[in-house]
Design an enzyme around this catalytic site. Sequence first.
Site, PDB file in Angstrom:
ATOM      1  CB  CYS A  24      -6.414  -0.353   5.130  1.00 15.25           C
ATOM      2  SG  CYS A  24      -4.728  -0.988   5.076  1.00 15.25           S
ATOM      3  CD  GLU A  61      -1.794   4.439   3.340  1.00 12.75           C
ATOM      4  OE1 GLU A  61      -2.935   4.918   3.445  1.00 12.75           O
ATOM      5  OE2 GLU A  61      -1.540   3.467   2.583  1.00 12.75           O
ATOM      6  CG  HIS A 108      -1.987  -1.040   1.163  1.00 10.55           C
ATOM      7  ND1 HIS A 108      -3.115  -0.996   1.951  1.00 10.55           N
ATOM      8  CD2 HIS A 108      -2.115  -2.172   0.405  1.00 10.55           C
ATOM      9  CE1 HIS A 108      -3.891  -2.032   1.692  1.00 10.55           C
ATOM     10  NE2 HIS A 108      -3.300  -2.766   0.769  1.00 10.55           N
ATOM     11  CB  CYS A 126      -1.860   1.596   6.052  1.00  6.70           C
ATOM     12  SG  CYS A 126      -1.530   0.764   4.488  1.00  6.70           S
TER      13      CYS A 126
END
Length: 227
Positions: A153, A109, A107, A156
């Site tokens: 999410c 992040e 992801h 993250c």
Amino acid sequence: MGFWNYKYRPFTKSIAVGEPYEGVTSLHIERINLDSTQIDKPQIYEGITVAPNCWVELACEEAKASVERGGGPFGAVLLQIGDETNEVIRYWRDHNHVTEYSDPTAHAEISVIRSACHELGVHNLGEIKKRESMLPQKGETSHCEIYCSCEPCPMCYAAIMWARIPVLVFSATRYEAAQPGVEFSDIEIYDELKKDYEERSIRVYQAMSANALEAFELWKRSDKIKY
């Protein structure tokens, strides 16, 4: 060559800045709707509204650029800020690489956190000491703050906490990410974490091995780098 082939690009390079950091400014207004779909603002977002700045806009630009290149619609920018100078020393920007890397953890992040830690040579982005950092900084300590195009999410958010990053700013919410046509819903994960293991969708077991605590006991007695 396996995992480390020419296509895999695990780290982005930082971009030097050297300018004063203005941070965020609180606003006592309702959240701006990001499209024509009316979404009720849940209680979780009360009291956190701030004015957008160039860094969150850059994260959103990174998210759009990712989609244009065939990636997921998420971007992140990580700033390193001098504690004594209040200066943006440098920043990292990256986007979602899940399909590009065939990595469900890639992801935006996670990607910027990995890049920053790798380049700085530290694992704590909440307090970066000059003597420990692999990159130069004027003051004795600095820290990182993260700007995201969308609410992180649970994975993250946990990574942000493990990295000790003290400030998170995001633009779109998890509810906007879950809209029809976008359909990145974290609701199932949030609901799952509230349940007892027996009630979860993943079959979870605990196997009580006789040597399960040996690593912990050794850790207690060992010279170690705490994190």
